[in-house]
Scaffold this motif. Structure first.
Motif, short mmCIF file in Angstrom:
data_model
loop_
_atom_site.label_atom_id
_atom_site.label_comp_id
_atom_site.label_asym_id
_atom_site.label_seq_id
_atom_site.Cartn_x
_atom_site.Cartn_y
_atom_site.Cartn_z
N ALA A 1 64.40 -4.63 114.04
CA ALA A 1 64.81 -5.15 112.73
C ALA A 1 64.75 -6.67 112.70
O ALA A 1 65.13 -7.34 113.65
CB ALA A 1 66.21 -4.67 112.40
N GLN A 2 64.23 -7.20 111.59
CA GLN A 2 64.22 -8.64 111.40
C GLN A 2 65.60 -9.10 110.93
O GLN A 2 66.38 -8.31 110.37
CB GLN A 2 63.19 -9.02 110.34
CG GLN A 2 61.75 -8.81 110.76
CD GLN A 2 60.80 -9.32 109.69
OE1 GLN A 2 61.01 -9.09 108.50
NE2 GLN A 2 59.77 -10.03 110.09
N PRO A 3 65.94 -10.37 111.15
CA PRO A 3 67.19 -10.89 110.57
C PRO A 3 67.17 -10.67 109.06
O PRO A 3 66.12 -10.74 108.41
CB PRO A 3 67.13 -12.37 110.92
CG PRO A 3 66.22 -12.46 112.10
CD PRO A 3 65.20 -11.38 111.91
N ALA A 4 68.32 -10.37 108.50
CA ALA A 4 68.40 -10.13 107.06
C ALA A 4 67.92 -11.36 106.29
O ALA A 4 68.26 -12.49 106.63
CB ALA A 4 69.84 -9.80 106.66
N ALA A 5 67.10 -11.10 105.29
CA ALA A 5 66.58 -12.17 104.44
C ALA A 5 66.97 -11.86 103.00
O ALA A 5 67.37 -10.75 102.66
CB ALA A 5 65.07 -12.28 104.58
N THR A 6 66.85 -12.86 102.14
CA THR A 6 67.13 -12.68 100.73
C THR A 6 65.82 -12.62 99.96
O THR A 6 64.96 -13.50 100.11
CB THR A 6 68.01 -13.82 100.18
OG1 THR A 6 69.25 -13.82 100.88
CG2 THR A 6 68.28 -13.64 98.69
N HIS B 1 68.24 -6.01 104.05
CA HIS B 1 67.99 -7.28 103.39
C HIS B 1 68.81 -7.39 102.10
O HIS B 1 69.25 -6.39 101.53
CB HIS B 1 66.50 -7.42 103.06
CG HIS B 1 65.62 -7.44 104.27
ND1 HIS B 1 65.62 -8.48 105.17
CD2 HIS B 1 64.70 -6.54 104.74
CE1 HIS B 1 64.75 -8.23 106.14
NE2 HIS B 1 64.19 -7.06 105.90
N ARG B 2 69.01 -8.61 101.67
CA ARG B 2 69.69 -8.88 100.40
C ARG B 2 68.63 -8.97 99.31
O ARG B 2 67.61 -9.65 99.48
CB ARG B 2 70.49 -10.18 100.48
CG ARG B 2 71.61 -10.15 101.52
CD ARG B 2 72.34 -11.48 101.59
NE ARG B 2 71.46 -12.54 102.09
CZ ARG B 2 71.30 -12.82 103.38
NH1 ARG B 2 71.92 -12.10 104.30
NH2 ARG B 2 70.50 -13.80 103.76
N SER C 1 64.34 -16.37 100.27
CA SER C 1 63.26 -16.83 101.15
C SER C 1 61.94 -16.14 100.82
O SER C 1 60.87 -16.65 101.17
CB SER C 1 63.64 -16.61 102.62
OG SER C 1 64.03 -15.27 102.85
N ARG D 1 53.85 -13.70 108.77
CA ARG D 1 55.24 -13.33 108.49
C ARG D 1 55.31 -12.07 107.64
O ARG D 1 56.17 -11.21 107.85
CB ARG D 1 55.97 -14.48 107.78
CG ARG D 1 56.22 -15.70 108.65
CD ARG D 1 57.29 -16.60 108.03
NE ARG D 1 56.94 -17.01 106.68
CZ ARG D 1 56.21 -18.07 106.38
NH1 ARG D 1 55.70 -18.82 107.35
NH2 ARG D 1 55.97 -18.40 105.13
#
Length: 267
Positions: A10-15, A37-38, A65, A151
């Protein structure tokens, strides 16, 4: 029970700011939310759940982001013109349209080197997600933003997708002979009423039935855009019609069965 899709760590949560909350926008927002994610969504033409809704486009973009362009392809240019003054260089814009030449060229033109962007085509929709089918996504990198494409690849792999990298022209040529033709054939069959009564459908029709279900369930409303926005779709349709007409004439003239046999797949 559907098998779990393989995922990268899992990637760090992003918005994420999802602009467009139609059938795919909703499904993609759900997928992102399930991955932790947000998500905020903005669509003046659709009802957005209160948990995701933002008061305005600028409010949707605040702290995001990733900016996801999920509106119909013909609306993309106007959306980008409204969006550009609100962007900063720390944000990445990606579109999720089913054609890529025009959207990628428009993003290159309007976002240029200033704002990272990447063309993507998730080869799935609400029905595919509900069935737990394997997911694939095509990524079309911008020459000015190869790091954004990398990315995006990581993002989609973390969502459980196989990622295919193509240039926009190769993508649209491939989609013209697959996606566009499937919708074209399905449109004709639906217009004839084929598939309404499956009581006597033989096993050989089940593949066609699956195609009809997929087209109707995932994006039947996108028919015109898939045909008109892909610059190679008209040629593919004409070639298909010419080939069907050739076979039709052979049948009428009593051609030998050997000439009419459907070839086996190549080894």
């Amino acid at each position: 029970m559907n098998a779990a899709r393989p995922r990268e760590p899992a990637q760090p949560a992003a918005t994420f700011a999802v602009l467009g909350y139609g059938r795919f926008g909703r499904a993609f927002a759900d997928l992102l939310t399930q991955a932790g994610h947000r998500v905020r969504a903005w669509d003046p033409h659709a009802a957005v759940p209160a948990a995701l809704a933002a008061a305005s486009m600028p409010a949707t973009l605040a702290d995001a982001s990733w900016i996801v362009l999920a509106m119909p392809v013909p609306q993309l240019r106007d959306a980008l013109l409204a969006l550009r003054p609100l962007l900063h260089a720390g944000q990445t814009v990606l579109d999720v349209g089913s054609v890529k030449l025009h959207p990628c060229a428009t993003m290159d033109e309007l976002l240029g080197a200033d704002f990272p962007h990447v063309g993507t085509h998730p080869l799935f929709g609400p029905l595919s997600l509900a069935r737990g089918e394997p997911l694939r996504t095509v990524i079309c990198p911008s020459a000015a933003h190869t790091e954004a494409a990398a990315r995006a690849g990581e993002l989609f792999r973390a969502l459980g997708c196989e990622v295919v990298v193509q240039d926009p022209e190769s993508h649209d040529r491939a989609m013209a002979r697959t996606h566009a033709l499937a919708f074209f054939v399905a449109k004709g069959l639906v217009g004839l009423g084929v598939g309404d009564d499956m009581a006597l459908a033989p096993p050989s029709f089940q593949g066609m039935r699956h195609m009809l279900d997929a087209v109707r369930g995932d994006a039947g409303h996108l028919f015109a855009a898939i045909q008109r926005e892909n610059p190679f779709a008209a040629e593919a349709r004409a070639q298909l019609l010419a080939e069907l007409e050739r076979v039709h004439r052979q049948l009428l003239t009593g051609a030998d069965d050997d000439r009419l046999a459907i070839p086996a797949p190549s080894a």
